[in-house]
Scaffold this motif. Structure first.
Motif, short mmCIF file in Angstrom:
data_model
loop_
_atom_site.label_atom_id
_atom_site.label_comp_id
_atom_site.label_asym_id
_atom_site.label_seq_id
_atom_site.Cartn_x
_atom_site.Cartn_y
_atom_site.Cartn_z
N SER A 221 0.80 -1.23 0.00
CA SER A 221 0.00 0.00 0.00
C SER A 221 0.84 1.28 0.00
N GLN A 222 2.01 1.25 0.56
CA GLN A 222 2.87 2.44 0.60
C GLN A 222 3.87 2.48 -0.57
N HIS A 223 3.89 1.44 -1.36
CA HIS A 223 4.82 1.36 -2.48
C HIS A 223 4.38 2.31 -3.58
N LYS A 224 5.30 3.13 -4.07
CA LYS A 224 4.97 4.12 -5.08
C LYS A 224 5.43 3.73 -6.49
N GLY A 225 6.21 2.69 -6.60
CA GLY A 225 6.72 2.28 -7.91
C GLY A 225 5.79 1.31 -8.61
N LYS A 226 6.28 0.81 -9.71
CA LYS A 226 5.51 -0.17 -10.47
C LYS A 226 5.50 -1.51 -9.74
N ILE A 227 4.47 -2.27 -10.00
CA ILE A 227 4.32 -3.60 -9.41
C ILE A 227 4.17 -4.59 -10.56
N GLY A 228 4.94 -5.65 -10.50
CA GLY A 228 4.83 -6.70 -11.49
C GLY A 228 4.81 -8.05 -10.82
N LEU A 229 4.11 -8.97 -11.42
CA LEU A 229 4.04 -10.33 -10.91
C LEU A 229 4.58 -11.28 -11.96
N HIS A 230 5.10 -12.39 -11.49
CA HIS A 230 5.51 -13.45 -12.40
C HIS A 230 4.33 -14.38 -12.57
N GLY A 231 3.98 -14.66 -13.80
CA GLY A 231 2.86 -15.53 -14.08
C GLY A 231 3.15 -16.97 -13.71
N PRO A 232 2.14 -17.80 -13.74
CA PRO A 232 2.31 -19.21 -13.42
C PRO A 232 3.22 -19.87 -14.46
N SER A 233 4.06 -20.77 -14.01
CA SER A 233 4.96 -21.41 -14.96
C SER A 233 5.21 -22.89 -14.63
N TRP A 234 5.30 -23.24 -13.38
CA TRP A 234 5.62 -24.62 -13.01
C TRP A 234 4.55 -25.57 -13.52
N GLY A 235 4.96 -26.48 -14.38
CA GLY A 235 4.05 -27.50 -14.89
C GLY A 235 3.12 -27.02 -15.99
N LEU A 236 3.20 -25.75 -16.35
CA LEU A 236 2.34 -25.24 -17.41
C LEU A 236 3.18 -24.98 -18.66
N ASP A 237 2.62 -25.31 -19.79
CA ASP A 237 3.32 -25.14 -21.06
C ASP A 237 2.35 -24.51 -22.04
N ILE A 238 2.52 -23.21 -22.31
CA ILE A 238 1.56 -22.53 -23.18
C ILE A 238 1.66 -22.98 -24.64
N SER A 239 2.66 -23.78 -24.95
CA SER A 239 2.77 -24.30 -26.31
C SER A 239 2.18 -25.70 -26.45
#
Length: 83
Positions: A21-39
């Motif tokens: 809540s006090q963070h003023k910068g950008k926020i990014g998340l890492h998407g799901p990856s373990w065991g998932l294969d988008i191809s």
């Protein structure tokens, strides 16, 4: 991962939102990856992969994240172009 993305992600997302809540910068998340294969060509696997990514985007929206990192299967796509 499935316990969160397939269950009650809102509780953890709310905690993260409070902590940031006090963070003023950008926020990014890492998407799901373990065991998932988008191809993966299997439509059942594509459905769960899409669902996990959609849930991750909902979490991003909830906490105010600016981006979600999802790695493309570049080596798979690039390999198929060479053949």
């Amino acid at each position: 991962m499935s316990e969160v993305l397939g269950g009650d992600w809102l509780t953890l997302a709310h905690q993260a939102k409070d902590l940031l809540s006090q963070h003023k910068g950008k926020i990014g998340l890492h998407g799901p990856s373990w065991g998932l294969d988008i191809s993966n060509p299997d439509s059942d696997i594509q459905k769960i992969t899409s669902k996990r990514i959609d849930t991750s985007l909902s979490i991003c929206s909830y906490i105010g994240a600016d981006q979600l990192v999802i790695h493309s299967p570049y080596s798979v796509w690039n390999f198929s172009k060479k053949n």
